[in-house]
Design a protein around this motif. Sequence first.
Motif, PDB file in Angstrom:
ATOM      1  N   ARG A   1       0.816  -1.221   0.000  1.00  0.00           N
ATOM      2  CA  ARG A   1       0.000   0.000   0.000  1.00  0.00           C
ATOM      3  C   ARG A   1       0.845   1.264   0.000  1.00  0.00           C
ATOM      4  O   ARG A   1       0.522   2.240  -0.685  1.00  0.00           O
ATOM      5  N   HIS A   2       1.932   1.258   0.762  1.00  0.00           N
ATOM      6  CA  HIS A   2       2.700   2.497   0.930  1.00  0.00           C
ATOM      7  C   HIS A   2       3.719   2.740  -0.169  1.00  0.00           C
ATOM      8  O   HIS A   2       3.999   3.904  -0.496  1.00  0.00           O
ATOM      9  N   VAL A   3       4.317   1.690  -0.725  1.00  0.00           N
ATOM     10  CA  VAL A   3       5.405   1.911  -1.689  1.00  0.00           C
ATOM     11  C   VAL A   3       5.180   1.191  -3.012  1.00  0.00           C
ATOM     12  O   VAL A   3       6.013   1.291  -3.915  1.00  0.00           O
ATOM     13  N   HIS A   4       4.076   0.458  -3.145  1.00  0.00           N
ATOM     14  CA  HIS A   4       3.752  -0.245  -4.388  1.00  0.00           C
ATOM     15  C   HIS A   4       4.880  -1.187  -4.803  1.00  0.00           C
ATOM     16  O   HIS A   4       5.198  -1.320  -5.982  1.00  0.00           O
ATOM     17  N   ARG A   5       5.483  -1.817  -3.807  1.00  0.00           N
ATOM     18  CA  ARG A   5       6.483  -2.854  -4.073  1.00  0.00           C
ATOM     19  C   ARG A   5       6.017  -4.158  -3.433  1.00  0.00           C
ATOM     20  O   ARG A   5       5.421  -4.154  -2.350  1.00  0.00           O
ATOM     21  N   LEU A   6       6.329  -5.247  -4.094  1.00  0.00           N
ATOM     22  CA  LEU A   6       6.004  -6.572  -3.574  1.00  0.00           C
ATOM     23  C   LEU A   6       7.281  -7.196  -3.037  1.00  0.00           C
ATOM     24  O   LEU A   6       8.223  -7.454  -3.799  1.00  0.00           O
ATOM     25  N   PRO A   7       7.361  -7.408  -1.726  1.00  0.00           N
ATOM     26  CA  PRO A   7       8.569  -8.047  -1.176  1.00  0.00           C
ATOM     27  C   PRO A   7       8.823  -9.391  -1.848  1.00  0.00           C
ATOM     28  O   PRO A   7       7.890 -10.121  -2.209  1.00  0.00           O
ATOM     29  N   THR A   8      10.092  -9.719  -2.007  1.00  0.00           N
ATOM     30  CA  THR A   8      10.455 -10.987  -2.630  1.00  0.00           C
ATOM     31  C   THR A   8       9.888 -12.148  -1.814  1.00  0.00           C
ATOM     32  O   THR A   8      10.181 -12.271  -0.617  1.00  0.00           O
ATOM     33  N   PRO A   9       9.054 -12.980  -2.416  1.00  0.00           N
ATOM     34  CA  PRO A   9       8.462 -14.095  -1.653  1.00  0.00           C
ATOM     35  C   PRO A   9       9.528 -15.091  -1.218  1.00  0.00           C
ATOM     36  O   PRO A   9      10.501 -15.353  -1.935  1.00  0.00           O
ATOM     37  N   ALA A  10       9.338 -15.634  -0.041  1.00  0.00           N
ATOM     38  CA  ALA A  10      10.238 -16.676   0.448  1.00  0.00           C
ATOM     39  C   ALA A  10       9.706 -18.020  -0.012  1.00  0.00           C
ATOM     40  O   ALA A  10       8.580 -18.398   0.306  1.00  0.00           O
ATOM     41  N   GLY A  11      10.491 -18.739  -0.790  1.00  0.00           N
ATOM     42  CA  GLY A  11      10.042 -20.035  -1.291  1.00  0.00           C
ATOM     43  C   GLY A  11      11.074 -20.657  -2.198  1.00  0.00           C
ATOM     44  O   GLY A  11      12.017 -19.991  -2.650  1.00  0.00           O
ATOM     45  N   PRO A  12      10.917 -21.927  -2.503  1.00  0.00           N
ATOM     46  CA  PRO A  12      11.897 -22.628  -3.338  1.00  0.00           C
ATOM     47  C   PRO A  12      11.795 -22.210  -4.799  1.00  0.00           C
ATOM     48  O   PRO A  12      10.769 -21.697  -5.257  1.00  0.00           O
TER      49      PRO A  12
ATOM     50  N   VAL B   1       1.592  -0.115 -11.570  1.00  0.00           N
ATOM     51  CA  VAL B   1       2.612  -1.153 -11.658  1.00  0.00           C
ATOM     52  C   VAL B   1       3.137  -1.486 -10.259  1.00  0.00           C
ATOM     53  O   VAL B   1       3.461  -0.594  -9.471  1.00  0.00           O
ATOM     54  N   LEU B   2       3.187  -2.781  -9.962  1.00  0.00           N
ATOM     55  CA  LEU B   2       3.832  -3.268  -8.739  1.00  0.00           C
ATOM     56  C   LEU B   2       5.257  -3.685  -9.086  1.00  0.00           C
ATOM     57  O   LEU B   2       5.476  -4.489  -9.993  1.00  0.00           O
ATOM     58  N   HIS B   3       6.220  -3.120  -8.372  1.00  0.00           N
ATOM     59  CA  HIS B   3       7.622  -3.421  -8.630  1.00  0.00           C
ATOM     60  C   HIS B   3       8.141  -4.426  -7.608  1.00  0.00           C
ATOM     61  O   HIS B   3       7.571  -4.601  -6.534  1.00  0.00           O
ATOM     62  N   GLY B   4       9.215  -5.069  -7.953  1.00  0.00           N
ATOM     63  CA  GLY B   4       9.812  -6.038  -7.051  1.00  0.00           C
ATOM     64  C   GLY B   4      10.589  -5.350  -5.942  1.00  0.00           C
ATOM     65  O   GLY B   4      11.251  -4.335  -6.173  1.00  0.00           O
ATOM     66  N   GLY B   5      10.504  -5.906  -4.763  1.00  0.00           N
ATOM     67  CA  GLY B   5      11.218  -5.344  -3.624  1.00  0.00           C
ATOM     68  C   GLY B   5      12.253  -6.309  -3.089  1.00  0.00           C
ATOM     69  O   GLY B   5      12.499  -7.376  -3.660  1.00  0.00           O
ATOM     70  N   ALA B   6      12.856  -5.935  -1.986  1.00  0.00           N
ATOM     71  CA  ALA B   6      13.812  -6.806  -1.309  1.00  0.00           C
ATOM     72  C   ALA B   6      13.045  -7.849  -0.503  1.00  0.00           C
ATOM     73  O   ALA B   6      11.819  -7.970  -0.614  1.00  0.00           O
ATOM     74  N   GLU B   7      13.749  -8.603   0.299  1.00  0.00           N
ATOM     75  CA  GLU B   7      13.075  -9.572   1.159  1.00  0.00           C
ATOM     76  C   GLU B   7      12.153  -8.832   2.128  1.00  0.00           C
ATOM     77  O   GLU B   7      12.362  -7.665   2.458  1.00  0.00           O
ATOM     78  N   ALA B   8      11.138  -9.543   2.585  1.00  0.00           N
ATOM     79  CA  ALA B   8      10.070  -8.899   3.357  1.00  0.00           C
ATOM     80  C   ALA B   8      10.598  -8.145   4.570  1.00  0.00           C
ATOM     81  O   ALA B   8      10.192  -7.012   4.851  1.00  0.00           O
ATOM     82  N   GLU B   9      11.529  -8.757   5.303  1.00  0.00           N
ATOM     83  CA  GLU B   9      12.030  -8.111   6.516  1.00  0.00           C
ATOM     84  C   GLU B   9      12.718  -6.787   6.192  1.00  0.00           C
ATOM     85  O   GLU B   9      12.539  -5.781   6.894  1.00  0.00           O
ATOM     86  N   ALA B  10      13.497  -6.768   5.105  1.00  0.00           N
ATOM     87  CA  ALA B  10      14.189  -5.543   4.709  1.00  0.00           C
ATOM     88  C   ALA B  10      13.201  -4.475   4.250  1.00  0.00           C
ATOM     89  O   ALA B  10      13.363  -3.281   4.546  1.00  0.00           O
TER      90      ALA B  10
END
Length: 721
Positions: free
Chosen positions: A11-22, A160-169
């Motif tokens: 909502r705030h930055v229109h970035r999707l944190p990198t999902p954790a998964g294989p 547009v939703l952009h890619g972000g870093a890992e969720a914690e970051a």
Amino acid sequence: MVHRLEPLVIRHVHRLPTPAGPAGEGAVAARQFDAALMSVGFKLSAELLTRLSGLSEHTVVDTAVRTLGTVREMVGDHVRHNVYFIDFPANVPDTYDFWMRCVAEALTDDAARPGVLEQLSEGVVNLLTLPSYGRYQHTYAEMLGHHEELIAAAGDRLTVLHGGAEAEAEVTALYLALAGSTTPLGEDTLRDLEVLAEACVDGPQPEVIPVRENRAVINRARLRAGSEPLLDTVTDVLRLACALSGGDVTLLEPTRFRGLSRPVRRVLLAGLDSVVAAAPAKLADVHAHREEWKRLGERLHPHEHPQWPHAADVFAVARGEKRARSFDSLVEELLGMHDITGAVKLLKSAPGKLFRVLDRLLRMALTQEERDAVVSAAEEVVPQVAGRVVLSVREHLHNRAGDTGERRVFVNRLGSAWVTGDTRPPVLPAERERLIAALDAELRRRLAAPGHLLIDPDVLDVALPLSGKAVSSGLGVLPRGSVSPVDGELLRFFVYWKQKSRDTDYDLSALMLDADYQTVSWLSYTNLGELEGEHSGDITEAPDGASEFINLRLGAVRGTFVVPQVNLYSGEGFEDVEESFFGFMLREGEQQGRPFEARTVRMKSELRGPGRVALPLAFRRGADGRWSAKWLHLYLKGSPTANQVEGNQVSVATLLRGIVEREQLTIRYLTGLMDATTTTLWDGKTVPDGPVTYIGLQRPDGLHPDSRVVTPENMRDLIPA
């Protein structure tokens, strides 16, 4: 925990944190995810689509489910938007004919007939007593069957939703950005900061927390985690006590202090003691909130802790048992004696206060020597004044060039507004121009060199976000006073509300005004159709949620202004209902579609204000025939019940005139002060190869990874400290 905070990042930055998964073969699921997003006006960036394609299908699907729920709520598509007239905007009946039909249907209803006949015998019929008035006569599914599928258009919104870093970051970065904001946050954003502060209390912290309300919610998280709160004024302690009691940390509304545990009481009293011991003059700050201090004292029991005598002094001042002369009273004493030079000398020790009374000092100064003393003091202390205060005074001086007799518009921190005539003497041109030059020079000094500056032309007339207070959260929302272009043939407003405990009736209306702010026409439940467009019909209760719409053909609008408004007719206020929001859509003439189509929504904002008439924004036709939106974020007090567009048209027109005729400091002004190596107006297509500082309404795809990006979501970062 991470999944719970992920929606805040989106909502705030229109970035999707990198999902954790294989890793895996997620390409098909990623494309399906992208298609689903596009149906509600969102899209994955090319880089994010590639990143998701390399993850397992299960990870992509799980991410898609969470993200779709978030973005649908952002745009208002998480609820069902029904309409009273099933074919809306087609086949909307004449208002009088519709009312007569409701009466005729009531006369065929055995239960309603006696009451209607009695009303008819008296010559007046209450529409709200008619069974078919104000309540949906069909289901949502039946309504959908009456509308053709929306035809895609090039002008449809695509966020547009952009890619972000890992969720914690990403969560940490968002926390640091909000906590370190140089401008006050809106109510919703402050609540988000509370959540983030609890999650990030053991992580990195901002070097400086300029806004005191932010400090209060962070201090609460620190206290709960066993860390020392950050306190350097007595009011910091009061705000923290309010936060611990679930009260208002802005101190605008009284807080009912809860019982506090002994360890918490000890921390608050020890904090008070250390603040006052280090600077006894800070006792004077108690006067601003004396009653709150008295009530807090009943909870803290300072008399039980003689080891903190300075804390006890705070409550003695609040009770009037100890004298602590306030700084403001000293200033007022000097001004009362018309000692301008003495007041200026004192105010130089409090630069922010000096800047807040500059206009008054210049009006009171009778001699050139006194005026020079005021301006010289401002020039001397301006480096010590907060950036948003410098900008506020700069905007004020810009609007003090005219003669007296103009209108003054007052808007408080809750969004309530009123207008009065401006009877102040003018600020003389020489002093005004000298101050403006000094403020511009100081702001230019503080602004970081942007390198290559890439600007979206549509952002140039966006007002600087000097405060987030009284600005609703939502999608596509801009600061009060901003002007943004409106392109499309059809303009459609919508309001949705869901009552909490009693029947609630909101009425969507639109007022059309000419260039002199005189009424041309309106659309509302009392006037369902005009040359300009149609109203979707009145809904008078919302136990399961209700929507109203107004459809406007911009080419047919008579006049210069269109002012949508939401009137509270009866029931729960904007701050009391379970949910309420307003927005508008833009469509091409042949698009068809349902009354509500998510990908045509340009703006959706929460309705949360103290008044009973909401004015989110207004639309204005320019001399070239093109339309633009002027953002208001205002609430009128209105009447206790039965607010109607017909009854408030004069007050709305007067307020609109005051807002429209006041000039705001905009992105155009601020970028003009930046020392850029190159400035480029973005053509909407190609982006430079190297890093840039981009300022626009939405981040373009393909920017260099080292670029600095400023969009409405983080535009507060432009305000210098």
